[in-house]
Design an enzyme around this catalytic site. Structure first.
Site, PDB file in Angstrom:
ATOM      1  N   ASP A  13     -79.192 -12.921 -93.031  1.00  0.00           N
ATOM      2  CA  ASP A  13     -78.705 -14.156 -92.411  1.00  0.00           C
ATOM      3  C   ASP A  13     -77.179 -14.244 -92.367  1.00  0.00           C
ATOM      4  O   ASP A  13     -76.603 -15.326 -92.469  1.00  0.00           O
ATOM      5  CB  ASP A  13     -79.281 -15.390 -93.135  1.00  0.00           C
ATOM      6  CG  ASP A  13     -80.791 -15.373 -93.140  1.00  0.00           C
ATOM      7  OD1 ASP A  13     -81.385 -14.920 -92.147  1.00  0.00           O
ATOM      8  OD2 ASP A  13     -81.388 -15.808 -94.144  1.00  0.00           O
ATOM      9  N   GLY A  15     -75.438 -13.574 -89.782  1.00  0.00           N
ATOM     10  CA  GLY A  15     -75.004 -13.876 -88.414  1.00  0.00           C
ATOM     11  C   GLY A  15     -75.028 -12.634 -87.536  1.00  0.00           C
ATOM     12  O   GLY A  15     -74.282 -12.533 -86.561  1.00  0.00           O
ATOM     13  N   LYS A  16     -75.922 -11.697 -87.873  1.00  0.00           N
ATOM     14  CA  LYS A  16     -76.031 -10.440 -87.114  1.00  0.00           C
ATOM     15  C   LYS A  16     -76.364 -10.707 -85.652  1.00  0.00           C
ATOM     16  O   LYS A  16     -75.786 -10.102 -84.751  1.00  0.00           O
ATOM     17  CB  LYS A  16     -77.136  -9.542 -87.729  1.00  0.00           C
ATOM     18  CG  LYS A  16     -76.868  -9.156 -89.169  1.00  0.00           C
ATOM     19  CD  LYS A  16     -78.030  -8.387 -89.771  1.00  0.00           C
ATOM     20  CE  LYS A  16     -79.263  -9.227 -90.029  1.00  0.00           C
ATOM     21  NZ  LYS A  16     -79.120 -10.254 -91.061  1.00  0.00           N
ATOM     22  N   GLY A  40     -84.965 -13.382 -88.592  1.00  0.00           N
ATOM     23  CA  GLY A  40     -84.756 -14.522 -87.713  1.00  0.00           C
ATOM     24  C   GLY A  40     -83.309 -14.499 -87.309  1.00  0.00           C
ATOM     25  O   GLY A  40     -82.430 -14.749 -88.129  1.00  0.00           O
ATOM     26  N   HIS A  41     -83.036 -14.098 -86.073  1.00  0.00           N
ATOM     27  CA  HIS A  41     -81.663 -13.990 -85.606  1.00  0.00           C
ATOM     28  C   HIS A  41     -81.425 -15.088 -84.574  1.00  0.00           C
ATOM     29  O   HIS A  41     -82.038 -15.083 -83.510  1.00  0.00           O
ATOM     30  CB  HIS A  41     -81.418 -12.600 -85.000  1.00  0.00           C
ATOM     31  CG  HIS A  41     -81.620 -11.480 -85.985  1.00  0.00           C
ATOM     32  ND1 HIS A  41     -81.570 -10.165 -85.646  1.00  0.00           N
ATOM     33  CD2 HIS A  41     -81.866 -11.501 -87.326  1.00  0.00           C
ATOM     34  CE1 HIS A  41     -81.777  -9.419 -86.722  1.00  0.00           C
ATOM     35  NE2 HIS A  41     -81.967 -10.210 -87.749  1.00  0.00           N
ATOM     36  N   GLN A 225     -82.348  -8.098 -91.905  1.00  0.00           N
ATOM     37  CA  GLN A 225     -82.141  -8.319 -93.340  1.00  0.00           C
ATOM     38  C   GLN A 225     -80.711  -7.902 -93.744  1.00  0.00           C
ATOM     39  O   GLN A 225     -79.812  -8.017 -92.934  1.00  0.00           O
ATOM     40  CB  GLN A 225     -83.196  -7.577 -94.183  1.00  0.00           C
ATOM     41  CG  GLN A 225     -84.611  -8.164 -94.070  1.00  0.00           C
ATOM     42  CD  GLN A 225     -85.374  -7.709 -92.840  1.00  0.00           C
ATOM     43  OE1 GLN A 225     -85.485  -6.527 -92.574  1.00  0.00           O
ATOM     44  NE2 GLN A 225     -85.910  -8.643 -92.095  1.00  0.00           N
ATOM     45  N   VAL A 415     -66.090 -18.486 -86.236  1.00  0.00           N
ATOM     46  CA  VAL A 415     -65.817 -19.844 -86.726  1.00  0.00           C
ATOM     47  C   VAL A 415     -66.784 -20.874 -86.128  1.00  0.00           C
ATOM     48  O   VAL A 415     -66.503 -22.068 -86.100  1.00  0.00           O
ATOM     49  CB  VAL A 415     -64.347 -20.253 -86.435  1.00  0.00           C
ATOM     50  CG1 VAL A 415     -63.384 -19.403 -87.258  1.00  0.00           C
ATOM     51  CG2 VAL A 415     -64.019 -20.143 -84.947  1.00  0.00           C
TER      52      VAL A 415
HETATM   53  P1  GDP Z   1     -78.909 -13.287 -88.838  1.00  0.00           P
HETATM   54  O1  GDP Z   1     -80.299 -13.258 -89.365  1.00  0.00           O
HETATM   55  O2  GDP Z   1     -77.992 -12.379 -89.580  1.00  0.00           O
HETATM   56  O3  GDP Z   1     -78.840 -13.057 -87.355  1.00  0.00           O
HETATM   57  O4  GDP Z   1     -78.358 -14.745 -89.107  1.00  0.00           O
HETATM   58  P2  GDP Z   1     -79.157 -16.116 -88.825  1.00  0.00           P
HETATM   59  O5  GDP Z   1     -79.208 -16.317 -87.366  1.00  0.00           O
HETATM   60  O6  GDP Z   1     -80.427 -16.153 -89.587  1.00  0.00           O
HETATM   61  O7  GDP Z   1     -78.207 -17.156 -89.540  1.00  0.00           O
HETATM   62  C1  GDP Z   1     -76.912 -17.406 -89.113  1.00  0.00           C
HETATM   63  C2  GDP Z   1     -76.822 -18.870 -88.623  1.00  0.00           C
HETATM   64  O8  GDP Z   1     -75.470 -19.270 -88.575  1.00  0.00           O
HETATM   65  C3  GDP Z   1     -77.370 -19.069 -87.235  1.00  0.00           C
HETATM   66  O9  GDP Z   1     -77.934 -20.347 -87.140  1.00  0.00           O
HETATM   67  C4  GDP Z   1     -76.132 -18.960 -86.342  1.00  0.00           C
HETATM   68  O10 GDP Z   1     -76.239 -19.697 -85.156  1.00  0.00           O
HETATM   69  C5  GDP Z   1     -75.084 -19.569 -87.232  1.00  0.00           C
HETATM   70  N1  GDP Z   1     -73.748 -18.999 -87.109  1.00  0.00           N
HETATM   71  C6  GDP Z   1     -73.393 -17.711 -86.810  1.00  0.00           C
HETATM   72  N2  GDP Z   1     -72.060 -17.561 -86.910  1.00  0.00           N
HETATM   73  C7  GDP Z   1     -71.563 -18.754 -87.291  1.00  0.00           C
HETATM   74  C8  GDP Z   1     -70.239 -19.228 -87.599  1.00  0.00           C
HETATM   75  O11 GDP Z   1     -69.256 -18.502 -87.570  1.00  0.00           O
HETATM   76  N3  GDP Z   1     -70.127 -20.524 -87.993  1.00  0.00           N
HETATM   77  C9  GDP Z   1     -71.184 -21.373 -88.068  1.00  0.00           C
HETATM   78  N4  GDP Z   1     -70.979 -22.623 -88.467  1.00  0.00           N
HETATM   79  N5  GDP Z   1     -72.441 -20.960 -87.768  1.00  0.00           N
HETATM   80  C10 GDP Z   1     -72.620 -19.683 -87.404  1.00  0.00           C
HETATM   81  P1  IMO Z   2     -82.626 -11.580 -91.234  1.00  0.00           P
HETATM   82  O1  IMO Z   2     -82.797 -10.380 -90.350  1.00  0.00           O
HETATM   83  C1  IMO Z   2     -82.965 -13.285 -95.238  1.00  0.00           C
HETATM   84  C2  IMO Z   2     -86.250 -11.832 -97.738  1.00  0.00           C
HETATM   85  C3  IMO Z   2     -87.360 -12.812 -98.084  1.00  0.00           C
HETATM   86  C4  IMO Z   2     -87.748 -12.293 -99.463  1.00  0.00           C
HETATM   87  C5  IMO Z   2     -87.604 -10.777 -99.294  1.00  0.00           C
HETATM   88  C6  IMO Z   2     -88.922 -10.082 -98.988  1.00  0.00           C
HETATM   89  O2  IMO Z   2     -82.819 -12.866 -90.525  1.00  0.00           O
HETATM   90  O3  IMO Z   2     -81.338 -11.497 -91.971  1.00  0.00           O
HETATM   91  P2  IMO Z   2     -90.410  -9.899 -96.809  1.00  0.00           P
HETATM   92  O4  IMO Z   2     -91.094 -10.966 -96.014  1.00  0.00           O
HETATM   93  O5  IMO Z   2     -89.417  -9.099 -96.045  1.00  0.00           O
HETATM   94  O6  IMO Z   2     -91.373  -9.032 -97.558  1.00  0.00           O
HETATM   95  O7  IMO Z   2     -89.593 -10.713 -97.940  1.00  0.00           O
HETATM   96  O8  IMO Z   2     -86.719 -10.585 -98.227  1.00  0.00           O
HETATM   97  N1  IMO Z   2     -85.986 -11.669 -96.293  1.00  0.00           N
HETATM   98  C7  IMO Z   2     -84.908 -12.176 -95.670  1.00  0.00           C
HETATM   99  N2  IMO Z   2     -83.918 -12.967 -96.140  1.00  0.00           N
HETATM  100  N3  IMO Z   2     -82.936 -12.863 -93.959  1.00  0.00           N
HETATM  101  C8  IMO Z   2     -83.906 -12.042 -93.489  1.00  0.00           C
HETATM  102  O9  IMO Z   2     -83.855 -11.486 -92.262  1.00  0.00           O
HETATM  103  C9  IMO Z   2     -84.978 -11.709 -94.340  1.00  0.00           C
HETATM  104  N4  IMO Z   2     -86.099 -10.956 -94.201  1.00  0.00           N
HETATM  105  C10 IMO Z   2     -86.690 -10.933 -95.401  1.00  0.00           C
HETATM  106  O10 IMO Z   2     -86.876 -14.128 -98.130  1.00  0.00           O
HETATM  107  O11 IMO Z   2     -86.807 -12.701-100.419  1.00  0.00           O
HETATM  108 MG    MG Z   3     -81.736 -14.568 -90.167  1.00  0.00          MG
END
Ligand code: GDP
Ligand code: IMO
Ligand code: MG
Length: 425
Positions: A13, A15-16, A40-41, A225, A415
């Site tokens: 999570d 912000g990939k 979840g991206h 991840q 940002v």
């Molecule tokens: P990922 O799994 O690495 O793709 O990250 P997620 O999407 O799960 O979580 C990142 C969250 O932060 C998402 O809701 C993005 O829309 C949000 N986000 C990404 N970059 C930024 C940033 O620079 N600032 C803020 N406030 N939100 C951001």
């Molecule tokens: P993205 O791509 C954050 C965590 C789960 C748990 C552990 C094992 O959005 O960054 P699993 O269901 O993979 O067997 O769970 O890994 N986990 C993540 N945490 N971001 C993710 O993906 C994750 N995918 C799995 O919360 O701790």
């Molecule tokens: Mg995510």
């Protein structure tokens, strides 16, 4: 042309998705190489948010080739649902631009049932998985009992395999976990309409990649991840079930390692973690709450509150070592505005020693005590800043210190969630 690997350098999570979407116009293909719909991206474009789980984050760019590599575990139900949701937004997801490797392992209903049953059975010792069946699916792959996407082309073979694998699973489900047995015939029946939809997308992804390269194009590999959830290098056993390190882009995408030219590590300006497991810089005070709320740190997949903490240069240093990170993209720097001080963990105290890398023993990270360096914070709202030099001095100082502590430059700073809210250095 140069091929790029994007990886999360913390516990996911980071912000990939946003950064893959940002950089996609500069490449010809985007490939997912591991994980499944535990990812979840979130990508925000024009005020609209798209939640991508299995489909590469390049999909929002018209005509961009998006590939699901062999290293991904693919749930056909989820894939079709995700594709439908994107189509209803007017996106083109035709088989000529969205392809799935025939070698992908299919994540089926019994994997989910097993994941959830096992977590419940473990009680307080549970991993805190996303409950999506990821572990059981990779177990079957390693155990040579997996059903692959190519098996959808041969239902006789697929039926035999499902029957065989369920004989074992059902013994476990009914015997140990006290659950209902899963019916193999029903499992196969459910797959038939999904197969019709998936078949046109099946491809030799490795060959697709060499075709892109032969035409002088470049490829981006999208990690899911983060490095510290890696099955080998993460905080085992509180990890996911795939290799999340950059090297797996080669094995999980179907390309030679010598064809990976640049590794971009995505790092959040602080640290978060979902699920159980050690987290040395975790904050359980009002600062942690401030970050959690301001950063809207809720899991995309499960809606769980993400645990929040200080930036940890020790785990980032380890990610640099394991993945050869060429540069960092620092995300969510805006979230730290308003804190009087910002602290960075520079090392750990561990069993009477000061260490620069995470300990390797199981549970070792839980014993590590962070050594902090305090830096002045900043008050300014960063969401409207568009150039690096317009960042407040204290924010620039924070970035500089991170670069010193990891030995890696920060090439971009984010940002805000939208594309425009990105400062390229
Ligand atoms: P990922 O799994 O690495 O793709 O990250 P997620 O999407 O799960 O979580 C990142 C969250 O932060 C998402 O809701 C993005 O829309 C949000 N986000 C990404 N970059 C930024 C940033 O620079 N600032 C803020 N406030 N939100 C951001
Ligand atoms: P993205 O791509 C954050 C965590 C789960 C748990 C552990 C094992 O959005 O960054 P699993 O269901 O993979 O067997 O769970 O890994 N986990 C993540 N945490 N971001 C993710 O993906 C994750 N995918 C799995 O919360 O701790
Ligand atoms: Mg995510």
């Amino acid at each position: 042309m140069s091929n790029i690997v994007i990886i999360g350098t913390q516990w996911g999570d980071e912000g990939k998705g946003k950064i893959v979407d940002m950089l996609a116009p500069g490449v010809d293909a985007v490939v997912r190489f591991q994980g499944g719909h535990n990812a979840g991206h979130t990508v925000t474009v024009g005020g609209k948010s798209y939640k991508l789980k299995l489909i590469p984050s390049g999909i929002l760019h018209k005509g961009k080739l998006c590939l699901v590599g062999n290293g991904v575990v693919l749930d056909p139900v989820e894939f079709c649902a995700e594709a439908d949701a994107l189509r209803s937004e007017g996106l083109d997801l035709g088989p000529e631009r969205l392809k799935i490797s025939r070698k992908c392992h299919l994540l089926l209903s019994y994997h989910k049932v097993l994941d959830q049953a096992r977590e419940a059975w473990k009680g307080d010792d549970k991993i805190g998985t996303t409950g999506r069946g990821i572990g059981p699916c990779y177990e079957d792959k390693a155990g040579r009992a997996g059903i692959r996407a190519c098996d959808l082309e041969d239902f006789d073979l697929l039926s035999r395999k499902v029957k065989m694998v369920l004989a074992e699973k059902n013994a476990l489900l009914t015997g140990l976990y006290g659950k209902k047995a899963v019916d193999p015939e029903e499992t196969v029946r459910e797959l038939k309409p999904l197969a019709v939809r998936l078949l046109p997308h099946l491809a030799d992804v490795s060959e697709e990649l060499s075709r892109v390269e032969a035409a002088g194009g470049s490829i981006m590999f999208e990690g899911a991840q983060g490095v510290h959830l890696d099955i080998d290098h993460g905080t085992y056993p509180f990890v996911t079930s795939s290799n999340t390190v950059a090297g797996n882009a080669a094995a999980g995408g179907g390309i030679a390692p010598s064809r990976l030219h640049r590794v971009i590590g995505i790092a959040k300006a602080y640290t978060t973690r979902v699920g159980a497991g050690a987290f040395p810089t975790e904050l359980t005070d009002e600062v942690g709450e401030y970050i959690q709320e301001k950063g809207a740190e809720f899991g995309t997949v499960t809606g769980r509150r993400r645990r929040c903490g200080r930036l940890d240069a020790v785990i980032l240093r380890e990610s640099v070592r394991l993945c050869g990170v060429n540069d960092f993209v620092l995300t969510k720097l805006d979230v730290l505005s308003g804190l009087p001080e910002v602290e960075i963990c520079t090392a750990y105290e561990y069993r009477g020693r000061r260490i620069q890398y995470p300990p390797q023993a199981e549970g070792g990270l839980g014993e590590a005590r962070p050594v902090y360096e305090r830096l002045p914070g900043w008050r300014e709202d960063l969401s409207g800043v568009r150039t690096f030099s317009d960042l407040p001095g204290a924010a620039r100082n924070y970035i500089r210190r991170l670069e010193e502590l990891t030995g890696v430059p920060v090439s971009m700073v984010s940002v805000g969630a939208s594309r425009e809210q990105t400062l390229v250095r």
